[in-house]
Scaffold this motif. Sequence first.
Motif, PDB file in Angstrom:
ATOM      1  N   PHE A 217       0.872  -1.188   0.067  1.00 15.28           N
ATOM      2  CA  PHE A 217      -0.076  -0.061  -0.071  1.00 15.28           C
ATOM      3  C   PHE A 217       0.749   1.185   0.075  1.00 15.28           C
ATOM      4  O   PHE A 217       0.788   2.072  -0.793  1.00 15.28           O
ATOM      5  N   LEU A 218       1.825   1.278   0.700  1.00 13.51           N
ATOM      6  CA  LEU A 218       2.700   2.509   1.156  1.00 13.51           C
ATOM      7  C   LEU A 218       3.468   2.766  -0.052  1.00 13.51           C
ATOM      8  O   LEU A 218       3.651   3.832  -0.525  1.00 13.51           O
ATOM      9  N   ILE A 219       4.171   1.617  -0.782  1.00 16.08           N
ATOM     10  CA  ILE A 219       4.761   1.956  -1.914  1.00 16.08           C
ATOM     11  C   ILE A 219       4.113   2.262  -3.032  1.00 16.08           C
ATOM     12  O   ILE A 219       4.629   3.067  -3.997  1.00 16.08           O
ATOM     13  N   CYS A 220       2.700   2.079  -3.208  1.00 13.43           N
ATOM     14  CA  CYS A 220       2.183   2.578  -4.257  1.00 13.43           C
ATOM     15  C   CYS A 220       1.905   3.853  -4.329  1.00 13.43           C
ATOM     16  O   CYS A 220       1.568   4.519  -5.164  1.00 13.43           O
ATOM     17  N   ILE A 221       1.827   4.597  -3.172  1.00 13.78           N
ATOM     18  CA  ILE A 221       1.760   6.173  -3.128  1.00 13.78           C
ATOM     19  C   ILE A 221       2.570   6.841  -3.861  1.00 13.78           C
ATOM     20  O   ILE A 221       2.158   7.746  -4.714  1.00 13.78           O
ATOM     21  N   PRO A 222       3.917   6.551  -3.509  1.00 15.46           N
ATOM     22  CA  PRO A 222       5.047   7.548  -4.488  1.00 15.46           C
ATOM     23  C   PRO A 222       4.799   6.853  -6.056  1.00 15.46           C
ATOM     24  O   PRO A 222       5.320   7.659  -7.036  1.00 15.46           O
ATOM     25  N   LEU A 223       4.435   5.682  -6.164  1.00 16.18           N
ATOM     26  CA  LEU A 223       4.390   4.891  -7.618  1.00 16.18           C
ATOM     27  C   LEU A 223       3.487   5.793  -8.420  1.00 16.18           C
ATOM     28  O   LEU A 223       3.693   5.890  -9.632  1.00 16.18           O
ATOM     29  N   ALA A 224       2.521   6.530  -7.937  1.00 17.09           N
ATOM     30  CA  ALA A 224       1.568   7.105  -8.683  1.00 17.09           C
ATOM     31  C   ALA A 224       2.295   8.109  -9.434  1.00 17.09           C
ATOM     32  O   ALA A 224       1.792   8.696 -10.700  1.00 17.09           O
ATOM     33  N   ALA A 225       3.401   8.915  -8.930  1.00 15.20           N
ATOM     34  CA  ALA A 225       4.211   9.883  -9.809  1.00 15.20           C
ATOM     35  C   ALA A 225       4.639   9.440 -11.114  1.00 15.20           C
ATOM     36  O   ALA A 225       4.652  10.110 -12.015  1.00 15.20           O
ATOM     37  N   TYR A 226       5.029   8.033 -11.124  1.00 15.23           N
ATOM     38  CA  TYR A 226       5.374   7.635 -12.817  1.00 15.23           C
ATOM     39  C   TYR A 226       4.532   7.713 -13.578  1.00 15.23           C
ATOM     40  O   TYR A 226       4.419   8.005 -14.499  1.00 15.23           O
ATOM     41  N   TYR A 227       3.222   7.006 -13.391  1.00 16.03           N
ATOM     42  CA  TYR A 227       2.401   6.864 -14.108  1.00 16.03           C
ATOM     43  C   TYR A 227       1.576   8.164 -14.426  1.00 16.03           C
ATOM     44  O   TYR A 227       1.252   8.280 -15.766  1.00 16.03           O
ATOM     45  N   ALA A 228       1.719   9.100 -13.550  1.00 14.57           N
ATOM     46  CA  ALA A 228       0.829  10.314 -13.716  1.00 14.57           C
ATOM     47  C   ALA A 228       1.979  11.482 -14.728  1.00 14.57           C
ATOM     48  O   ALA A 228       1.596  11.941 -15.829  1.00 14.57           O
ATOM     49  N   PHE A 229       3.081  11.425 -14.194  1.00 14.13           N
ATOM     50  CA  PHE A 229       3.924  12.555 -14.812  1.00 14.13           C
ATOM     51  C   PHE A 229       5.304  11.969 -15.567  1.00 14.13           C
ATOM     52  O   PHE A 229       5.905  12.614 -16.135  1.00 14.13           O
ATOM     53  N   ALA A 230       5.571  10.885 -15.813  1.00 12.07           N
ATOM     54  CA  ALA A 230       6.494  10.360 -16.338  1.00 12.07           C
ATOM     55  C   ALA A 230       6.618  10.718 -17.904  1.00 12.07           C
ATOM     56  O   ALA A 230       7.557  11.100 -18.446  1.00 12.07           O
ATOM     57  N   PRO A 231       5.351  10.450 -18.632  1.00 15.44           N
ATOM     58  CA  PRO A 231       5.502  10.969 -19.959  1.00 15.44           C
ATOM     59  C   PRO A 231       5.341  12.347 -20.160  1.00 15.44           C
ATOM     60  O   PRO A 231       6.095  12.820 -21.016  1.00 15.44           O
ATOM     61  N   VAL A 232       4.936  12.962 -19.114  1.00 15.73           N
ATOM     62  CA  VAL A 232       4.893  14.625 -19.397  1.00 15.73           C
ATOM     63  C   VAL A 232       6.616  15.017 -19.008  1.00 15.73           C
ATOM     64  O   VAL A 232       7.054  15.793 -19.956  1.00 15.73           O
ATOM     65  N   PHE A 233       7.069  14.424 -18.129  1.00 19.74           N
ATOM     66  CA  PHE A 233       8.518  14.744 -17.824  1.00 19.74           C
ATOM     67  C   PHE A 233       9.420  14.211 -19.043  1.00 19.74           C
ATOM     68  O   PHE A 233      10.353  15.026 -19.510  1.00 19.74           O
ATOM     69  N   VAL A 234       9.302  12.982 -19.676  1.00 22.92           N
ATOM     70  CA  VAL A 234      10.056  12.496 -20.937  1.00 22.92           C
ATOM     71  C   VAL A 234       9.867  13.788 -22.133  1.00 22.92           C
ATOM     72  O   VAL A 234      10.814  13.886 -22.669  1.00 22.92           O
ATOM     73  N   GLY A 235       8.604  14.275 -22.299  1.00 28.66           N
ATOM     74  CA  GLY A 235       8.584  15.235 -23.124  1.00 28.66           C
ATOM     75  C   GLY A 235       9.122  16.710 -22.821  1.00 28.66           C
ATOM     76  O   GLY A 235       9.759  17.223 -23.769  1.00 28.66           O
ATOM     77  N   ASP A 236       9.246  16.918 -21.754  1.00 27.51           N
ATOM     78  CA  ASP A 236       9.843  18.098 -21.173  1.00 27.51           C
ATOM     79  C   ASP A 236      11.100  18.118 -21.321  1.00 27.51           C
ATOM     80  O   ASP A 236      11.626  19.361 -21.338  1.00 27.51           O
ATOM     81  N   VAL A 237      11.792  17.184 -21.027  1.00 26.77           N
ATOM     82  CA  VAL A 237      13.321  16.951 -21.115  1.00 26.77           C
ATOM     83  C   VAL A 237      13.884  16.884 -22.579  1.00 26.77           C
ATOM     84  O   VAL A 237      15.124  17.091 -22.745  1.00 26.77           O
TER      85      VAL A 237
END
Length: 418
Positions: A217-237
């Motif tokens: 449960f606890l590890i899935c809380i920070p994991l949400a950052a990847y699913y939400a923002f990794a594609p945006v980050f990849v485009g931004d860099v």
Amino acid sequence: MLNSKVIGLSVMMFLQFFVWGAWYVTVGNFMAANGMSDQIGWAYTVAPIAAIISPFFLGFVADRYFASERVLGVLHLLGAAAMFAAPYTANISPTAFLFTLLLHVLCYMPTLGLTNTLAFQNIDDQETQFPIIRVFGTIGWIVANLTVSYVFGADTTATMFYVTATAGIVLGIFSFFLPHTPPPSAGKAVTFGEIAGVDALSMLKERSFLVFILGSFLICIPLAAYYAFAPVFVGDVGFTKPGSVMPFGQMSEIVFMLLMPLFFSRLGVKWMLLVGMAAWVLRYGLFAGGAAMGGDLVYPMVFVGILLHGICYDFFFVTGFIYTDKKCPKNIRAQAQGFLVLVTQGLGLGIGAPMMQTLKSSLTTEAGTNWQMLWLVPCIASGVVMILFGLLFNDKVDASDDEAGYGTNEAPATEPTH
């Protein structure tokens, strides 16, 4: 082995995950390009909400009253209608757009369990044939990403929703031609407690299983950052087509899925889970380091972070399902699997997505997003959970424990997010 049923079910699984992959990876890029950056986290909250609700729909309606292939077809046609409407509601307001996404995933999430049901009930050798069928789902996800990003160049446009809707219509129609599969629980009394996994709560009396559930449960809380923002980050860099870069994570997933039996026999469940958690920590560290260094170094660091997805997903999620299946008594295994999905995909990611959105909003100014800090926070959070889990989890279960159920044919109602 590859008879007409297996081929038909493989096509079904390919389309099933094509529908999901065609929008889920790049919807954040679309929202950022259309003035909804502050709402991206909420777009990745609708799926966890649906993941919590879908087991009840399956248990009380789909599994008891209607043939699985017909429910699958109707739900995909309804979900396609919602996706066709998504670009129009985006012009109305962010709230209307998010509500449309919610309608789509409310139709989609039950179909994950339905496709598993169709597959398991229509093949003769589940342990041999199901992996062949299921791998086409991962291939479908990859092809969807490449279609949206590479073929149509639609990482930020409404085309992704039209691609999703079209695939949904194709699968919806195709479903009616799948083998007739009567409702698996027809005539069976199913209670709210069984579907909610109430009986599985008794397993929390065991310290090791309680630590496993809390850690998941606890590890899935920070994991949400990847699913939400990794594609945006990849485009931004600087990656011009994020949707064509992200599928490399799923490609590595296939490789590590094939290697899992070897690793499992050598490492055991504790170290498999720890390696999976460590991969998430390393991935976030690479993202943060790449954002800090910039220049030419950012590309290899981000790309390696994406390639770690195979370890992140297989070693953590797949091992978690195997451990649950092996740990729990046979009569509550299905409940326990559903409970694990609810805790991780529902509550963990559901809480994590808005938290990560709040973090991103606080780190975003007119000059852009402080990506280094955005990735550093989940990196540290994942690391803390990993360390605590390593200290507190001491259960010993290995892949040879056949009596515990390794390789059973039961499957969770909703599969983990890719």
